[in-house]
Design a protein around this motif. Structure first.
Motif, PDB file in Angstrom:
ATOM      1  N   LYS A  29       0.816  -1.204   0.000  1.00 23.23           N
ATOM      2  CA  LYS A  29       0.000   0.000   0.000  1.00 23.23           C
ATOM      3  C   LYS A  29       0.848   1.251   0.000  1.00 23.23           C
ATOM      4  O   LYS A  29       2.064   1.179  -0.084  1.00 23.23           O
ATOM      5  CB  LYS A  29      -0.974   0.007   1.177  1.00 23.23           C
ATOM      6  CG  LYS A  29      -0.373   0.089   2.556  1.00 23.23           C
ATOM      7  CD  LYS A  29      -1.505   0.119   3.587  1.00 23.23           C
ATOM      8  CE  LYS A  29      -0.992   0.272   4.993  1.00 23.23           C
ATOM      9  NZ  LYS A  29      -2.075   0.395   5.959  1.00 23.23           N
ATOM     10  N   HIS A  30       0.159   2.369   0.043  1.00 27.66           N
ATOM     11  CA  HIS A  30       0.752   3.708   0.041  1.00 27.66           C
ATOM     12  C   HIS A  30       1.232   4.125  -1.335  1.00 27.66           C
ATOM     13  O   HIS A  30       2.016   5.063  -1.446  1.00 27.66           O
ATOM     14  CB  HIS A  30       1.867   3.855   1.075  1.00 27.66           C
ATOM     15  CG  HIS A  30       1.401   3.571   2.471  1.00 27.66           C
ATOM     16  ND1 HIS A  30       2.218   3.043   3.423  1.00 27.66           N
ATOM     17  CD2 HIS A  30       0.199   3.718   3.072  1.00 27.66           C
ATOM     18  CE1 HIS A  30       1.545   2.881   4.550  1.00 27.66           C
ATOM     19  NE2 HIS A  30       0.306   3.290   4.353  1.00 27.66           N
ATOM     20  N   VAL A  31       0.798   3.468  -2.370  1.00 33.74           N
ATOM     21  CA  VAL A  31       1.116   3.902  -3.729  1.00 33.74           C
ATOM     22  C   VAL A  31       0.300   5.152  -4.014  1.00 33.74           C
ATOM     23  O   VAL A  31      -0.931   5.131  -3.909  1.00 33.74           O
ATOM     24  CB  VAL A  31       0.811   2.782  -4.750  1.00 33.74           C
ATOM     25  CG1 VAL A  31       0.937   3.291  -6.165  1.00 33.74           C
ATOM     26  CG2 VAL A  31       1.718   1.589  -4.501  1.00 33.74           C
ATOM     27  N   PRO A  76      -6.879   1.548   2.905  1.00 33.09           N
ATOM     28  CA  PRO A  76      -7.612   2.164   4.015  1.00 33.09           C
ATOM     29  C   PRO A  76      -6.954   3.432   4.548  1.00 33.09           C
ATOM     30  O   PRO A  76      -7.642   4.298   5.096  1.00 33.09           O
ATOM     31  CB  PRO A  76      -7.655   1.062   5.082  1.00 33.09           C
ATOM     32  CG  PRO A  76      -6.553   0.137   4.734  1.00 33.09           C
ATOM     33  CD  PRO A  76      -6.376   0.215   3.239  1.00 33.09           C
ATOM     34  N   ASP A  77      -5.638   3.578   4.387  1.00 28.01           N
ATOM     35  CA  ASP A  77      -4.968   4.776   4.891  1.00 28.01           C
ATOM     36  C   ASP A  77      -5.407   6.034   4.153  1.00 28.01           C
ATOM     37  O   ASP A  77      -5.284   7.137   4.680  1.00 28.01           O
ATOM     38  CB  ASP A  77      -3.454   4.627   4.816  1.00 28.01           C
ATOM     39  CG  ASP A  77      -2.923   3.674   5.873  1.00 28.01           C
ATOM     40  OD1 ASP A  77      -3.711   3.221   6.728  1.00 28.01           O
ATOM     41  OD2 ASP A  77      -1.715   3.388   5.846  1.00 28.01           O
ATOM     42  N   ALA A  78      -5.930   5.873   2.951  1.00 24.73           N
ATOM     43  CA  ALA A  78      -6.405   7.037   2.199  1.00 24.73           C
ATOM     44  C   ALA A  78      -7.580   7.704   2.898  1.00 24.73           C
ATOM     45  O   ALA A  78      -7.839   8.898   2.692  1.00 24.73           O
ATOM     46  CB  ALA A  78      -6.803   6.627   0.785  1.00 24.73           C
ATOM     47  N   PHE A  79      -8.295   6.958   3.750  1.00 21.62           N
ATOM     48  CA  PHE A  79      -9.487   7.473   4.420  1.00 21.62           C
ATOM     49  C   PHE A  79      -9.235   7.862   5.878  1.00 21.62           C
ATOM     50  O   PHE A  79     -10.138   8.353   6.539  1.00 21.62           O
ATOM     51  CB  PHE A  79     -10.610   6.430   4.377  1.00 21.62           C
ATOM     52  CG  PHE A  79     -10.793   5.805   3.027  1.00 21.62           C
ATOM     53  CD1 PHE A  79     -11.056   6.578   1.901  1.00 21.62           C
ATOM     54  CD2 PHE A  79     -10.678   4.434   2.869  1.00 21.62           C
ATOM     55  CE1 PHE A  79     -11.204   5.991   0.652  1.00 21.62           C
ATOM     56  CE2 PHE A  79     -10.838   3.839   1.621  1.00 21.62           C
ATOM     57  CZ  PHE A  79     -11.102   4.635   0.515  1.00 21.62           C
ATOM     58  N   ASP A  80      -8.045   7.618   6.382  1.00 22.62           N
ATOM     59  CA  ASP A  80      -7.736   7.848   7.795  1.00 22.62           C
ATOM     60  C   ASP A  80      -6.998   9.173   7.970  1.00 22.62           C
ATOM     61  O   ASP A  80      -5.824   9.283   7.620  1.00 22.62           O
ATOM     62  CB  ASP A  80      -6.879   6.693   8.320  1.00 22.62           C
ATOM     63  CG  ASP A  80      -6.506   6.830   9.779  1.00 22.62           C
ATOM     64  OD1 ASP A  80      -6.861   7.843  10.420  1.00 22.62           O
ATOM     65  OD2 ASP A  80      -5.849   5.897  10.298  1.00 22.62           O
ATOM     66  N   LYS A  84      -0.341   8.822   7.544  1.00 28.11           N
ATOM     67  CA  LYS A  84       0.615   9.599   6.737  1.00 28.11           C
ATOM     68  C   LYS A  84       0.145   9.720   5.284  1.00 28.11           C
ATOM     69  O   LYS A  84       0.369  10.728   4.634  1.00 28.11           O
ATOM     70  CB  LYS A  84       1.985   8.934   6.806  1.00 28.11           C
ATOM     71  CG  LYS A  84       3.056   9.630   5.995  1.00 28.11           C
ATOM     72  CD  LYS A  84       4.400   8.935   6.133  1.00 28.11           C
ATOM     73  CE  LYS A  84       5.462   9.621   5.297  1.00 28.11           C
ATOM     74  NZ  LYS A  84       6.762   8.960   5.398  1.00 28.11           N
ATOM     75  N   TYR A  85      -0.517   8.692   4.773  1.00 26.60           N
ATOM     76  CA  TYR A  85      -0.927   8.679   3.368  1.00 26.60           C
ATOM     77  C   TYR A  85      -2.418   8.982   3.194  1.00 26.60           C
ATOM     78  O   TYR A  85      -3.029   8.578   2.215  1.00 26.60           O
ATOM     79  CB  TYR A  85      -0.545   7.337   2.727  1.00 26.60           C
ATOM     80  CG  TYR A  85       0.947   7.219   2.574  1.00 26.60           C
ATOM     81  CD1 TYR A  85       1.594   7.716   1.451  1.00 26.60           C
ATOM     82  CD2 TYR A  85       1.735   6.658   3.578  1.00 26.60           C
ATOM     83  CE1 TYR A  85       2.962   7.646   1.313  1.00 26.60           C
ATOM     84  CE2 TYR A  85       3.112   6.579   3.459  1.00 26.60           C
ATOM     85  CZ  TYR A  85       3.714   7.068   2.321  1.00 26.60           C
ATOM     86  OH  TYR A  85       5.077   6.997   2.191  1.00 26.60           O
ATOM     87  N   TYR A  86      -2.980   9.726   4.118  1.00 28.99           N
ATOM     88  CA  TYR A  86      -4.363  10.172   4.038  1.00 28.99           C
ATOM     89  C   TYR A  86      -4.553  11.048   2.805  1.00 28.99           C
ATOM     90  O   TYR A  86      -3.717  11.881   2.475  1.00 28.99           O
ATOM     91  CB  TYR A  86      -4.711  10.956   5.303  1.00 28.99           C
ATOM     92  CG  TYR A  86      -6.048  11.651   5.269  1.00 28.99           C
ATOM     93  CD1 TYR A  86      -7.227  10.921   5.148  1.00 28.99           C
ATOM     94  CD2 TYR A  86      -6.136  13.027   5.368  1.00 28.99           C
ATOM     95  CE1 TYR A  86      -8.461  11.555   5.138  1.00 28.99           C
ATOM     96  CE2 TYR A  86      -7.360  13.678   5.362  1.00 28.99           C
ATOM     97  CZ  TYR A  86      -8.519  12.926   5.240  1.00 28.99           C
ATOM     98  OH  TYR A  86      -9.730  13.556   5.226  1.00 28.99           O
ATOM     99  N   ASP A  87      -5.663  10.847   2.120  1.00 27.61           N
ATOM    100  CA  ASP A  87      -6.018  11.673   0.962  1.00 27.61           C
ATOM    101  C   ASP A  87      -7.454  12.157   1.155  1.00 27.61           C
ATOM    102  O   ASP A  87      -8.398  11.396   0.950  1.00 27.61           O
ATOM    103  CB  ASP A  87      -5.896  10.870  -0.333  1.00 27.61           C
ATOM    104  CG  ASP A  87      -6.251  11.682  -1.564  1.00 27.61           C
ATOM    105  OD1 ASP A  87      -6.670  12.854  -1.435  1.00 27.61           O
ATOM    106  OD2 ASP A  87      -6.117  11.143  -2.673  1.00 27.61           O
ATOM    107  N   PRO A  88      -7.623  13.412   1.544  1.00 31.62           N
ATOM    108  CA  PRO A  88      -8.981  13.916   1.810  1.00 31.62           C
ATOM    109  C   PRO A  88      -9.888  13.887   0.583  1.00 31.62           C
ATOM    110  O   PRO A  88     -11.108  13.936   0.723  1.00 31.62           O
ATOM    111  CB  PRO A  88      -8.749  15.350   2.295  1.00 31.62           C
ATOM    112  CG  PRO A  88      -7.387  15.713   1.814  1.00 31.62           C
ATOM    113  CD  PRO A  88      -6.602  14.436   1.724  1.00 31.62           C
TER     114      PRO A  88
END
Length: 155
Positions: A29-31, A76-80, A84-88
């Motif tokens: 993840k984190h791409v 899931p980090d895109a939504f958190d 660090k890798y959150y994307d609003p």
């Protein structure tokens, strides 16, 4: 079956880290590059083979062979908001960022260095890894490129 090369900095996530994961399996993840995301989301399939590549290290190169063991699913980090890798801008109903799970098949010891790969550039055709300016963390390989690189492994 398709063939891929995925890059990680060993200080962030190494082949040894993957080897220590339960079942030697973990998400990739984190791409946050659209082209790399498209490869994972649209083209990666369970059973595809993957070269695990260490970048940004003294001797960059292929350090492992893995396989894709999941269908693509939202990162899931895109939504958190705390990640660090959150994307609003990424919406759970229409996700922007995806990942797949990979499982280590074997470490490549000694690694196949980038220097060694470059010495065989003429035989590897348009290999994205050695293309000037390429910084993708996920890239496809032609079956012939995969086979040729596999032939570079120490006996």
């Amino acid at each position: 079956m398709k063939y891929w090369l995925v890059k990680s900095e060993p200080g962030v996530f190494s082949v040894d880290d993957l080897a220590e994961c339960p079942g030697q399996t973990r998400w990739w993840k984190h791409v946050r590059n659209y082209q790399a995301r498209n490869f994972m989301r649209d083209e990666m399939q369970i059973g595809d083979r993957v070269f695990f590549y260490h970048s940004n290290t003294d001797i960059p190169g292929i350090v492992g062979i893995a396989e894709v063991v999941s269908k693509p699913y939202p990162d899931p980090d895109a939504f958190d908001p705390k990640a660090k890798y959150y994307d609003p801008k990424s919406d759970p109903e229409n996700p922007t960022w995806f990942l797949v799970d990979i499982r280590l098949v074997t470490k490549v010891e000694p690694p196949i260095s980038l220097k060694d790969i470059k010495q065989h550039a003429a035989s590897l055709g348009d290999l994205a890894l050695i293309r000037k300016g390429n910084r993708l963390s996920v890239m496809p390989l032609a079956p012939e490129q995969w086979d040729y690189i596999m032939s570079l492994r120490a006996a």
